[in-house]
Design a protein around this motif. Structure first.
Motif, PDB file in Angstrom:
ATOM      1  N   LEU A  96     -25.683  -8.893 -11.563  1.00 50.08           N
ATOM      2  CA  LEU A  96     -25.368 -10.285 -11.006  1.00 50.08           C
ATOM      3  C   LEU A  96     -26.592 -10.969 -10.764  1.00 50.08           C
ATOM      4  CD1 LEU A  96     -22.725  -8.777  -8.280  1.00 50.08           C
ATOM      5  CD2 LEU A  96     -22.308  -9.818 -10.757  1.00 50.08           C
ATOM      6  N   ILE A 140     -20.174 -13.934  -8.593  1.00 48.57           N
ATOM      7  CA  ILE A 140     -18.700 -13.727  -8.539  1.00 48.57           C
ATOM      8  C   ILE A 140     -18.013 -14.937  -7.691  1.00 48.57           C
ATOM      9  CG2 ILE A 140     -18.716 -11.340  -8.347  1.00 48.57           C
ATOM     10  CD1 ILE A 140     -18.307 -11.289  -5.271  1.00 48.57           C
ATOM     11  N   VAL A 161     -19.029  -4.355  -7.848  1.00 46.71           N
ATOM     12  CA  VAL A 161     -18.478  -5.460  -7.049  1.00 46.71           C
ATOM     13  C   VAL A 161     -17.106  -4.651  -6.456  1.00 46.71           C
ATOM     14  CG1 VAL A 161     -16.922  -7.456  -6.909  1.00 46.71           C
ATOM     15  CG2 VAL A 161     -18.823  -7.241  -8.468  1.00 46.71           C
ATOM     16  N   SER A 205     -22.580 -13.692  -2.296  1.00 40.51           N
ATOM     17  CA  SER A 205     -21.890 -13.005  -3.274  1.00 40.51           C
ATOM     18  C   SER A 205     -20.842 -12.146  -2.684  1.00 40.51           C
ATOM     19  CB  SER A 205     -22.791 -11.981  -3.974  1.00 40.51           C
ATOM     20  OG  SER A 205     -23.979 -12.366  -4.444  1.00 40.51           O
ATOM     21  N   VAL A 220     -17.556 -13.538 -13.274  1.00 45.64           N
ATOM     22  CA  VAL A 220     -18.691 -12.819 -12.901  1.00 45.64           C
ATOM     23  C   VAL A 220     -19.664 -13.503 -13.919  1.00 45.64           C
ATOM     24  CG1 VAL A 220     -19.942 -10.480 -12.890  1.00 45.64           C
ATOM     25  CG2 VAL A 220     -17.310 -10.668 -12.235  1.00 45.64           C
TER      26      VAL A 220
END
Length: 439
Positions: A378, A383, A355, A333, A394
């Protein structure tokens, strides 16, 4: 006097004749065709679609037409329907003629491949219930097209259902799809999605990710080290010596290849000799590559940059614990936008809501760049950076279990400002793994 009289008469007659001729010429004069607006136009379309082109004339009366594509005459009507059979750049020229002359209009048209004007969404699939899938987000429609790989290749599949499709990338204009747990490695044309080659599914396969070394060779990571892959034959030609156990993300920058090992951290491999030159322990999350050719990874509470020329390592305090995904591996990620780095604050496996964006200053890591709202978390890599649109992409599901995993959102954020520019909600047990972008 007599001569003067006749001279005046002749002069009057000559003047009358000249006036008559002048008036007759005005009556017979034909103005050349006139184009309304610019004479050099641009447009785009996708293979399979058509584009009707207009002559853009102010007056079409008594005008003949000629249409040519890259110099070859293709039509004689006042309009032309362009339907390309291949992707690429085309020059469509319209020439209009009448008695007064001619005028030309040129359309410069770029034709996208069937799966070029957008990005791929690689989904791992619902383990044990079905295989992974490939979706496609299209820029012009702002919609997701589902299961496009099997639609283009109805005689192919990504079985067994016990495998998970976990990784994708584009190498040499080919889309590579990499499956774990006995699944295949599939190579398809990145623009048409037609399958070209594969490593067949079989028990014992446990692939992770792939990176191109040169035009002929790639490295394929797995649960059992790193394998050398011949891109022409899809044959495996041994392994990287000294690398064992689970290896996941892998990238190439400068003259080196950087691989993430569950036991050793970052492994640096010379791209020419394929010998291991360095290891950086403690790293659990990778990789992002910025435009300045630095490679980024994370471990503990540090983000690190690795100079791909000198292999110099610099540490940047993150302010939170970096987590990888070795228990149930998925791509890291972390991603890069030009010289900025985006990294998710995940849980011990996935499921983060924040993020962060590192822009080279310590202050940029003091607060999240994006914070997900409601029940969104997530999933997978979560991402990715779309360079063509300067967008942070996303992927989320809902937190919890069971039916929450069937609640999906695709969010688009401006990578500079963090402003949300798009949202698509959809349902189904897709379990998103990673987004793949045309460069």
């Amino acid at each position: 006097m007599k001569n003067q009289f006749f001279s005046k008469q002749l002069l009057a007659v000559a003047s009358l004749m000249m006036l008559t001729v002048s008036c007759n010429n005005d009556d017979d004069f034909t103005a050349p065709p006139v184009i309304k607006g610019e004479q050099q136009l641009k447009d785009t379309l996708t293979i399979g679609k058509t584009l009707q082109l207009s002559s853009k004339l102010a007056d079409r009366n008594n005008v003949s037409f000629e249409w040519a594509v890259d110099g070859k005459v293709v039509g004689s009507d006042s309009t032309y329907v362009f339907k390309p059979e291949t992707r690429g750049d085309f020059k469509v020229t319209m020439t209009a003629k009448n008695g007064g002359g001619n005028v030309s209009l040129t359309y410069d048209i770029h034709t996208y491949g069937a799966y070029e004007n957008g990005f791929f969404m690689i989904n791992e699939g619902w383990f044990g219930h079905g295989t992974g899938t490939v979706g496609f987000y299209r820029y012009d429609t702002k919609a997701i097209e589902d299961s496009v790989f099997v639609k283009v290749n109805p005689d192919k599949d990504l079985k067994p259902e016990s495998s998970t499709l976990e990784f994708g990338t584009i190498i040499n204009k080919k889309l590579f799809l990499v499956s774990k747990v006995g699944g295949p490695v599939v190579v398809a044309d990145a623009y048409s999605l037609k399958e070209e080659k594969r490593i067949p599914a079989q028990g014992g396969n446990d692939w992770r990710a792939v990176v191109g070394v040169d035009e002929n060779q790639a490295l394929l990571t797995s649960g059992k080290g790193i394998f050398k892959l011949n891109l022409s034959t899809m044959a495996l030609n041994g392994q990287i010596e000294g690398v064992t156990g689970q290896v996941g993300d892998i990238v190439k920058a400068g003259g080196y290849i950087f691989a993430l090992s569950a036991s050793k951290g970052v492994i640096v491999i010379n791209a020419s000799t394929l010998a291991v030159e360095k290891t950086i322990s403690g790293m659990v999350l990778g990789f992002a590559v910025t435009d300045d050719k630095k490679v980024w990874a994370a471990g503990g509470k540090n983000l690190i940059s690795i100079d791909s020329n000198t292999l110099e390592v610099k540490e940047i305090p993150l302010g939170f614990q970096a987590n990888g995904s070795w228990g149930a591996w998925h791509p890291g990620s972390i991603t890069a936008a030009r010289n900025d780095v985006f990294i998710a604050k995940n849980g011990s496996w996935s499921g983060g809501k924040e993020v962060y964006k590192y822009n080279g200053t310590a202050g940029s890591l003091t607060a999240p760049f994006i914070t997900l709202t409601n029940s969104n978390i997530l999933y997978g890599a979560g991402i990715g950076y779309d360079r063509k649109k300067n967008t942070l992409v996303v992927n989320t599901v809902n937190e919890g279990f069971g039916e929450n995993f069937a609640i999906n959102n695709l969010y688009l954020f401006n990578a500079e400002s963090g402003v949300k520019t798009g949202t698509i909600s959809f349902s189904g047990y897709y379990f998103p793994a990673v987004s793949v972008f045309h460069q």
